[in-house]
Every structure is written in C-alpha cells, then in structure tokens.
Design an enzyme around this catalytic site. Sequence first.
Site, PDB file in Angstrom:
ATOM      1  N   ASN A 171       0.852  -1.193   0.000  1.00  0.00           N
ATOM      2  CA  ASN A 171       0.000   0.000   0.000  1.00  0.00           C
ATOM      3  C   ASN A 171       0.889   1.245   0.000  1.00  0.00           C
ATOM      4  O   ASN A 171       1.853   1.318   0.757  1.00  0.00           O
ATOM      5  CB  ASN A 171      -0.874   0.028   1.249  1.00  0.00           C
ATOM      6  CG  ASN A 171      -1.578  -1.288   1.494  1.00  0.00           C
ATOM      7  OD1 ASN A 171      -2.214  -1.812   0.602  1.00  0.00           O
ATOM      8  ND2 ASN A 171      -1.419  -1.832   2.691  1.00  0.00           N
TER       9      ASN A 171
ATOM     10  N   GLU B 289       8.798  -4.724  -1.188  1.00  0.00           N
ATOM     11  CA  GLU B 289       7.647  -3.820  -1.030  1.00  0.00           C
ATOM     12  C   GLU B 289       8.042  -2.381  -1.300  1.00  0.00           C
ATOM     13  O   GLU B 289       7.313  -1.625  -1.931  1.00  0.00           O
ATOM     14  CB  GLU B 289       7.043  -3.953   0.373  1.00  0.00           C
ATOM     15  CG  GLU B 289       6.610  -5.373   0.751  1.00  0.00           C
ATOM     16  CD  GLU B 289       5.703  -6.024  -0.270  1.00  0.00           C
ATOM     17  OE1 GLU B 289       4.915  -5.310  -0.908  1.00  0.00           O
ATOM     18  OE2 GLU B 289       5.795  -7.261  -0.439  1.00  0.00           O
TER      19      GLU B 289
HETATM   20 ZN    ZN Z   1       5.117  -7.470  -4.815  1.00  0.00          ZN
END
Ligand code: ZN
Length: 887
Positions: free
Chosen positions: A293, A326
């Site tokens: 996110n 990430e």
């Molecule tokens: Zn990923």
Amino acid sequence: VARQRQQTTPRSARPRERSPAPKNRARVRRSPAYRLPHDVDARTIELTFELDPHKSTFKGRASYALEIARRRKSIELHSLGLRIAFVRLHLADETLHGRVEHRPESESIVLGFDRLIPEGPVRLELAFRGRVRRDLRGLYGAGSGDEAWLASQLCPTDARRLFPCFDEPGMKSRYRISVTAPADQTVISNAPISDEETTENGQRLTRFEATPPLSSYLVAVAVGPFEASPVAMSGTTALRVWTLPGRQPLTGFALEAATASLERLERWFDLPHPYPKLDLLALPAFAFGAMENAGAVFFRDSILLLDAKTASLEDRMRTAEVVAHELSHMWFGNSVTMKWWNDLWLNEAFATWMAYEIVDSWRPEWQVWLDFALRKEHALWLDALASSHPIAPPIRHAEEAQENFDAITYTKGASVLRMLERYLGAEVFREGIRLYMRRHSESNAEAADLWAALAEVSAEPIEKIVAPWTLQTGFPVVTPTRRTKKGTPTLDLVQERFLALPSRSKRDAGMSWTIPWVGRIGSGEDGNGNETRTLKRLFSKHRDSIPSGGNFAWAYANGGEAGFFRVNHGEQGQHELLAHLGELSTVERIGLVGNQWALCQAERLPIAALLDLLSALDSEEDPDVLGVIESVLSALDRRLVPRAGAAAEVRFRTWICDTFGPQLEVIGVTPKKSEGDRARMRRARLLSIVGGLGRGDRVVRESERLCAQHFSEGMELAAELAGPIIRIAAAGGGPFLHAALRRATTRAETPQSRRIHLLGLAAFEDAMLIAKSLDTALDPDFAPAPDRAQLIHDLLGNPRTAMLTWTRLQRVWKRLERQMPPILLARLAAATAQALPASEMAGILAFFEQQPLLAGPRAVRQISEELKIAARFERASCKGLVEYLID
Ligand SMILES: [Zn+2]
C-alpha cells in the site's frame, strides 16, 4: 486456454457473505471481460470511515470529484457486499438523488438519475455500510479484547468491498481519507495525518493529507492499539514500524533494512521516494507476506518482526528481501502502475529482482542470489508442467489475476529480467528503467512501454528477445554436444520445450526461445594451466553451433545459471563435470543438482546418475547447495521410500548418513562463537539431512537431548537449529513433547519462535498426536491463519501424516473457507500433491470439483499433473533406487 472454467466458478463457493443482492448467489454468472466505462474519471475521492475493531460492521461516506467525458444518465462503480444508504449528485444548478442497481455479475452498482449528467466536473456523494470480514481480505478484523484490530487488504480486487470505487489499476484518483475511531485506537492510512479532533461522542476523528494519484488496490487503512517505533529518516521520508503492544523490541532490524533499502532505491531510480512518509505495520494475520500500500505497507508479523541478535540468517534475509521488495513497489507499481492486470507479472517480477539487487548490495556476505537460485528451482518445476501459464497471460476478468500470484509470475519473471540485465549490462538496463520511470510516474504504463525504453537506450531488439519468454508457456531444455567441425572444436546446442511429462504435441515441438546464452568451458588441465572460457550467443533457432576456441574437458551450458532453462548435459557430460566439480561456481552446482533431478523425474536420466552426483557432493560445504540437495532427498523420501520397502528404507537412510554424516561429525552440532552466518546455516542444513532424512542415531539422540533441555531447563536453541532439532525430536516424540510445543507456541516472544514450535507439530508420527496437531491447525484462536495454514501444508507434505490429514481436511474444508483467504486455501490444495499416493488423485479432483478453489482452478490441474508425474517416477525409479543402494 482452460481459463474458461474460472469465469463460471459458482459464486456460492465464496465464504459466507451478507450482500444486498441477489438472494441466490449460485446462479450469478460473471461477464468474462467486464470493464468499467472509462469516460467517468474520479480525480479526487474523499472517504470518511467510522471504524471500531470491536464492531462487526463499519460505515463510510464517499465524495467523488468526477470528470464526465460523455454525457450520460448513469454512473457505474465497483461495489461488493456494501449497502448503499444514499446517492446524491451535485450538478452546477441542482442536486440529483440517484437509484442504486446492484450488478453482482460485474461486482458493481449502477447509479441511475432522472436527467442527463452533462460533460465536465460533477460531485457524487454516497453513504454506505459494510460488514467486517474475518477472511483476511477487504476490511477484516482479527485479534480480540485489547488486541482487536482492523486492517484492509485490497489487492487485487477487494477495494470494492471497502468502498464503492473504480477498482481497476488504470483508474487512478487522489484520496483524502478521514477515520472516526475510538479515542484509544491508532489509525494508519496512506498519507501523513493532517489534523485530529475529538467528536461529540468522545471518539477521535483523524484526517489524513491528500495522496498523489493512486490505484484503488493501493489504498490502506488500519485501526488498532498500534505502537510506533521512533522515526528513522531516509532523505525526506519519515519511516516507522508499527506493531501491536509489546512487540516494539522486535522492530529494529526492519527499520534498519527499510532505511538501507530506501536510500539505495532512491539512488538506483534516481528519483526521490514518491510519498512523504512510510509506515510499516506488522499484523499477526495477513494473507500475503506483505502488501505495498502506498506509504503504508502491511506485513505478516513473522516476516517484519524479529530479534536481530537471535534470528537466523534465513529469517533476516527473508525480512530484508520482503522489505526491499515492497519498498521498490513504491516506484515500480505504485507511482508507475500497470494499466491492467495482465502486467501484474511485471510489477512482481521487477520487485522480486530489485529486492535481491538491493539486499545483495546492502549485505554482500549473505550471497542472496544463491537463495534466488533455490527459488528459481521451484519456478522451473512449476513451469515444466503442461498446466503452467505464460508470465504475461491475457487477463480478461480481474479475478483471473488472483491465481497468478505464483512462482511463475514472481520468480520466472525476475529470472527473465535478470537474463535481460545480464545481456544488456547493468548500467544500460538501469538507464532504460529510469527513462521508463520518468516518463510514466504518477501514471500508468504497460510492458511494451518498458521494452520501448530499454530498446531506446540499448539499441537492441528487446521485444524480440523478451516476447518468447513472457508470452509463451514454459521454457527450453538445451542439449550441448561436443563436435569437431572442419578441424575446429565446437559446442553444438539444441533447444526444445522441457516438460516434466513429455508431450507429443506438434505445438510443443515447434517452440523455441531467444536465449541470451552463456556457457562456460574448462580446459581441465591441472595446475596453472587450468583455465575456463566463457562463450556467448543470442541463441534463437532450434540448433546452433558455437566454436569453442580450442579443446575442452568439460562444459557447463548455463554459465552462472543466469538463464531460465534446463540443460541436459547427458551422462557423459555429467561424468566430465563430476571430475571438475571444483571448477563450477556455487550457483552452477545448485543448477547442476536441480537439472539432474528434473531430468531424472522426466525420465531423461537414470536415478543412479542423480545419486552419483549427490554422492560426489558429499563434502559440499555451501549451505544453499546443501539446501537443494536436501530438497531432492526429501522428495525421494516422500515418493520412493514409502514404496521401496522397509529394507530399502534402512539402506536409504544409512546411505544419507554415510554420505553427509562425516561433514557434520567434523563441525559438530553445537555452533561456535567464531562462526559466520553461512557456516551456521550449513550446520542447520546438514542437521536436517543427517538427522531428519537420514535419522542418524547419534544426531537424533543429540537432538532429543537438546530439545528436552530446551523445554525442561529453558535452554535456548540456536535460531537456525531450533527448527531441525524440534522436528527431529518430534518424529519420535510423545504426548509430553506435543503439549510442550503447544505451550511454547502460545507463549512465544517472537513470531519466529511461535512458528518454529507450531510447525514442530507436523513432525509427529503417532496417529493420535497427528489428530491433535490438526485440531490445533483448525483452532482460529490458537495461532494466526497463515501459520496454521503452514502447519496443515507441512502435515500434507509428510508421507507418514499426509493421508490422515487429507481425510480430516475434507471434512473441515467449509470451516477453513471462513477463516482463510482464497490464496491460502489454494496453497493448501496444492499441498495435496506433495506426499499423498497418486491413487488418491480421483478423490482429490472430485473434492475440488465440489468445493471449487476461488484463487486457483489451475491449482487443481497442477495437482493432477504432479500426481501423474509422481506415479510415473515411482514406477520408473523405485527399482533403480533399491539397486543403487544394494550395490
Ligand atoms: Zn510485490
């Protein structure tokens, strides 16, 4: 091709869900290629939620600044399981009230109005309410009492369960999010907090700043009793790690890894981090390893949190790798986002590749690319199945994206990028990516845009090289043969599709790949005359002939294992390589074991040749080569040993101990203070091989002694040894140890310790205790869902517990569907192919016909194929194993 089946999956297979419409969900058919009209563009979406972790429902209001490109009487948005309370559309001169029509087949609502909505800007307002889920997707809740929390997991297509939205990656909006929650709760979202106030009823309203343009799947919100680490700054970005109370001592390593990654990524992309802050939140129950996110990355706690002083190298590597993965999405994925799900692979492939690059530059001594080589072996295995899929498959319906979060997408994708990077050179590759990022930042792009940028900086036909790898299923096997052509020694190469179950199809026979081929050959002369040469070729035809520049004693036809393909060196080639094993690099030795094992399963190599290779590696010291050896031996243990008879089993275990035991004798079971991380990892792998698979007497007794001391005297076990020691002891353990492991799981102070003790429950062999382990795996209050899923997975992977587990699993599957997200259920299903006898196939297929897998109809095809391969391998190789062991 067989994707048809997915589109007609009855929706009744979904976990129970309260939705306003329609009554009979089983009858709903999805429209296969459904997309929202793109002439309504939400520039800004303001969301106000009322969230409380102690409630089972939530409320929200949304205000959309829309730009209407073509006048119309209705507006369509994605919405699923939400009750819409009111609809207002503010035009320049009038406010309209709308009607809501639910369209479950497209998971959308159509808002109808009594007059035409003109072109240009309008504001739409909606109020809605929904139910907090328990299955780790949409807005879900977990924990209880003081530790209850809520979090969102919206990727790929669950944003529509949190708020009515334009839930396609190509439709970006700026978000302004506000949350009203009990005053003692912490609220986290994508952007920094702009202000807070206390509401009339004593709750707290937290307003967040506006985000840059984001796709809906990257929106995040979490509410709970979270605590934050001190802020670490990287450039202008404020980094924090958030946890449930009491876990803050475990955040230091993640914060260090995140800071190191962010700095390196900013330099690599030559662009600042796209968001003003970056929160990393550890949640005990999380469907994936982590979710990128924008500005608020959510992790499974066992991945983010660890005690850096006691954690094993593998755990630290995994944390660093996932954090880097990430964080690289903040640029590649979040700022530049795929237009549609068919480019999901590029997102994941790039982040996977980048993470290894970043961690390798941060901690070169860890040699993380060797870990990647082990992952590549798994991807090659899956991609050798006829049921595999192209990296970039056509995705017609968003839900098809669900089943592509697999090793093909991530690891094969990353391997292809690595192959390309090797071919172009690191700098040219980076320049191409930078150009692509600059061109498309805060916007959307597709793979073709990246190929164009790379072609521009390299002047190479990128698309021509890449297309066979991304659009075709599978990969080639390259067979090298030595020849003398007009007096010049050459290496002849032939390529063909590699399948674990050979196919007779003309289509497979006609396939070829553009291989940026690198080979290594060695003169094999002793002393200083010993030299190796590297041969290179863009190899795209079925056969090619490469001058070797002189005679050679051995050839390794995938130099540095940079290519995503198999090599059939043949028995003679293996013979030559065994005589020069020391001249192969570590990653090539991993590749050689992987190759020979794959060829053996495909009946292209007798099992004796594979066992000869393993014998020749008896003094192998590298932990990752030992890792691939362990996985081959454990596959033989699962598939051949149960059918070879008791006498052969004893011989197999003795052979393992005779081959790898002496090494362990020399280094001993107890770690030494002066040792580095990789030396400790080597011991752990040897312990698993000799004690776990070989069941070597002395190692088993020593493990039992250490395990007893651990539980009776509280003696700590070295992190990397704890897993193997507990599993070895549990294999012969009784109710006392079983109870001790359960106790230790609930009292564990780190997620790693919780997991190690819990997974120890999969190693017992007593039927009563196996049943108890399963009870534990099914108890939602005992441990987080992903850990329990892993326990079931391991029970299915042990030939001595698989059958009992499967019988019971079928009875409780419905219950699991309410506890676990589709992705974990698909992994459990896939685990049935590990150790169950092939004779169970019909039953397994019938079961999943009745209980369709939402995240993977392909998983069922894989199961049937893997069981067929297992049956064939057992028939072909069982006798060979027995004969080899007698000789
Ligand atoms: Zn990923």
